[in-house]
Design a protein around this motif. Sequence first.
Motif, PDB file in Angstrom:
ATOM      1  N   PHE A 284       3.253  -6.044  -4.767  1.00  0.00           N
ATOM      2  CA  PHE A 284       3.787  -4.762  -5.209  1.00  0.00           C
ATOM      3  C   PHE A 284       2.923  -3.603  -4.748  1.00  0.00           C
ATOM      4  N   GLU A 285       1.624  -3.801  -4.740  1.00  0.00           N
ATOM      5  CA  GLU A 285       0.751  -2.751  -4.218  1.00  0.00           C
ATOM      6  C   GLU A 285       1.133  -2.440  -2.775  1.00  0.00           C
ATOM      7  N   ALA A 286       1.380  -3.526  -2.001  1.00  0.00           N
ATOM      8  CA  ALA A 286       1.729  -3.314  -0.595  1.00  0.00           C
ATOM      9  C   ALA A 286       3.058  -2.587  -0.469  1.00  0.00           C
ATOM     10  N   ILE A 287       3.982  -2.863  -1.375  1.00  0.00           N
ATOM     11  CA  ILE A 287       5.285  -2.208  -1.302  1.00  0.00           C
ATOM     12  C   ILE A 287       5.150  -0.716  -1.578  1.00  0.00           C
ATOM     13  N   VAL A 288       4.310  -0.381  -2.560  1.00  0.00           N
ATOM     14  CA  VAL A 288       4.170   1.037  -2.891  1.00  0.00           C
ATOM     15  C   VAL A 288       3.406   1.772  -1.799  1.00  0.00           C
TER      16      VAL A 288
ATOM     17  N   LEU B 103       7.159   8.198  -4.478  1.00  0.00           N
ATOM     18  CA  LEU B 103       7.842   6.928  -4.286  1.00  0.00           C
ATOM     19  C   LEU B 103       9.112   7.119  -3.475  1.00  0.00           C
TER      20      LEU B 103
ATOM     21  N   ILE C  45       9.000 -12.093  -4.054  1.00  0.00           N
ATOM     22  CA  ILE C  45       8.835 -10.723  -4.543  1.00  0.00           C
ATOM     23  C   ILE C  45       9.958  -9.843  -4.021  1.00  0.00           C
TER      24      ILE C  45
ATOM     25  N   ARG D 137       8.122   7.263  -0.001  1.00  0.00           N
ATOM     26  CA  ARG D 137       7.818   5.907   0.465  1.00  0.00           C
ATOM     27  C   ARG D 137       9.110   5.153   0.753  1.00  0.00           C
TER      28      ARG D 137
ATOM     29  N   ILE E 112       0.129  -1.424 -11.983  1.00  0.00           N
ATOM     30  CA  ILE E 112      -0.373  -0.625 -10.859  1.00  0.00           C
ATOM     31  C   ILE E 112      -0.574   0.787 -11.359  1.00  0.00           C
TER      32      ILE E 112
ATOM     33  N   ILE F 164       6.595  -4.596   6.189  1.00  0.00           N
ATOM     34  CA  ILE F 164       5.265  -4.248   5.670  1.00  0.00           C
ATOM     35  C   ILE F 164       4.355  -5.437   5.925  1.00  0.00           C
TER      36      ILE F 164
ATOM     37  N   GLU G 171       1.305  -6.335   5.064  1.00  0.00           N
ATOM     38  CA  GLU G 171       0.607  -6.960   3.945  1.00  0.00           C
ATOM     39  C   GLU G 171       1.555  -7.741   3.052  1.00  0.00           C
ATOM     40  N   LEU G 172       2.810  -7.357   3.025  1.00  0.00           N
ATOM     41  CA  LEU G 172       3.766  -8.097   2.214  1.00  0.00           C
ATOM     42  C   LEU G 172       4.239  -9.335   2.970  1.00  0.00           C
TER      43      LEU G 172
END
Lengths: 174, 388
Positions: free
Chosen positions: B59-63, A10, A45, A13, A170, A33, A35-36
Motif C-alpha cells: 500500500f505504501e508503494a501504491i500511494v 491522492l 493486494i 497520484r 499509513i 509500480i 515496488e508493487l
Amino acid sequence: SVSHSQITRLYSRFTSLDKGENGTLSREDFQRIPELAINPLGDRIINAFFPEGEDQVNFRGFMRTLAHFRPIEDNEKSKDQNGPEPLNSRSNKLHFAFRLYDLDKDEKISRDELLQVLRMMVGVNISDEQLGSIADRTIQEADQDGDSAISFAEFVKVLEKVDVEQKMSIRFLH
Amino acid sequence: QWATLRIQKGANKPRPEMQKVPSNGIIERDETPMEKEIARLHQADFEFSDIFYFCRKGFEAIVEDEVTQRFSSEELLSWNLLTRTNVNFRYISLRLTVVWVIGVIVRYCFLLPLRITLAAIGIMSMIVGTTLVGQLPNSRVKNYLSEMVHLTCSRILVRALSGTIRYHNKENRPQKGGICVANHTSPIDAIILTNDGCYAMVGQVHGGLMGIIQRSTVKACPHVWFERSEMKDRHLVMKRLKEHVADKTKLPILIFPEGTCINNTSVMMFKKGSFEIGGTIYPVAIKYDPQFGDAFWNSSKYNIVSYLLRIMTSWAIVCNVWYLPPMFREEDEDAVQFANRVRSAIAHQGGLTELPWDGGLKREKVKDTFKEEQQKNYSKMLVRNGSV
C-alpha cells in the motif's frame, strides 16, 4: 477525516497512475509500480481494489480501499457513534487482512487457501511437504471449532495481541 | 549580455510564496527491514500477522513509490509563474493572475520568436559550417576549424534557449581519447556540454533535420553515428567505440549511461556497456535549476517538438555542470561495480539521490528476480525458526 490536501495528493497520484486517462485504473496500471510488482503478495493486494468481477476501479473505489489504512487516531476527532463503523477500525483492518487469505471469499480460510498464499510468499524456496506442515500447524493452533478452517472470529482471536493499528496504517506527513 | 539581464529581471519579480507540499514524500515510509518487522510473538515459524508486512509495503508503494515519480517533472516549492509546474493550480488572487498574464505575454510574444530565430541561425550555421570544413583534407587546421564551428554554433544554440551555465572544476575537463559520462535529463544535455568543449557524439542515425545535421557534422569531425541495425549488435557497437577511444587524437566520446531521460532528482542505474570499453572515464554531473524552467523531457507525454516549445517558453535554462576528476577501472572491479562507483560520484556532486532501479522501467516491466529475492528472504526466516 482525510484532509483536503491529502485528497488532492491522492487524486494527483491516481491520475498519474491512470495511463489510459479514462478516470479508472486497471490491474496493469497497478502492475506498473515496480515496488508493487516485486511484492510477493502484489497480486492479492491489487485484487483488493477491484470489486467482484470488475476490471476497473474509479477514484472513489481507490479511496475506499486506501481508507482501510488510515491511522486509527484519526477517528478520535470524528466521534460519530451512530454511524457505520469506520473502514479503518481495528476490526475492519483485520477483516481486510482476512480477505487477503480468503481466496474464494467464503469467509473461511481453508488449508488449501493458506497453502496458496504461503506459496506466494516463499516462492520456490520451500518444499511442498514443509509448507504443508507449516499450514497444518497454523490451522491446528487457531482452529477452535474443529472444522479445519479458520473463520473470521478465530482469525481475530489469534491476532488479539498484535498491534494491528500500527502495522496496518499509513501516516501522511502533512 | 542582455539575455542574462532579462533573466535577472525575471528573478527579481515578486515571487509569490504558495504553500506547496514539498516533493520529499507524502507519507511516512517505514524502513524497518523485513526481519525486524516480522518479529515473533512466540517461537513459531509462520504467523497470520506476517502478511501485514507485505500488505503495508504494497500500500505504501501504491500511494507513493520511489521510481515512477522520477519519470515526471519535479514539483516546486514556490511557484515560478508557469502553469505547467503548478499541479494543484488554484485561483489565489487577482494580482497574481495579472502578473501571470504579463508573464505569458512576455514569454510567448517576446522571448519565443527571438529564441526560434536564434535557434534557426544556430542550426543553419552548424550545417553550413561543418559542411564547408568537411571539404578540407584532414589536417590540424581542419580539426581546429571544426572545433571553432562546433563551439560557436553550440554557443548560439545555448543563447537560443537562454541558457545560463556555470562550469565548475574546468581543470577536469575530458581529454582526448577518453569517455565522458553524464547523467541524462534531456536532449539539451549534449548542447550544454558542447558549449564548453568538443566531444565526439554517439548515437543512432535519424532521418529529417537531425539526419542532415548528423551527416554534415560527421564530415568535419569523427562523430560515431550508428545505423539502427548496427545498434542491435552489441559487439559491433563496442568494437567501434573501442577503436575510437584507442585513437588518442580523437575527441572524447560523450555517453549517457542511464539510457533514458530522468527528471534530474536522482540518478538511476548506469548501463555497464559504457564502462567495458576501457579508457579513462571523465564523469560529469549536470544539475538544472528548476526555478526557471523544467528541462526534463517526459518522452511518453510530449514529443520532441512540443518539448522544445516548452523549453523555449520557459524563463531560462539555468544549470550547473561539475567536471569530476577522471576515474579508472580498478583491478578487482567488474564493470557493474565500476559503473556504480562512477554513479555515486556523480550523484554526490550534483546533489541527486541514487536509485538502484533501472531507467528502463520507464517503459518496461520490472524483472522477476527482485520478487524472487524477497521470497527467498522470507523463506529463510520461516525455516530458520521453525522445527519443520
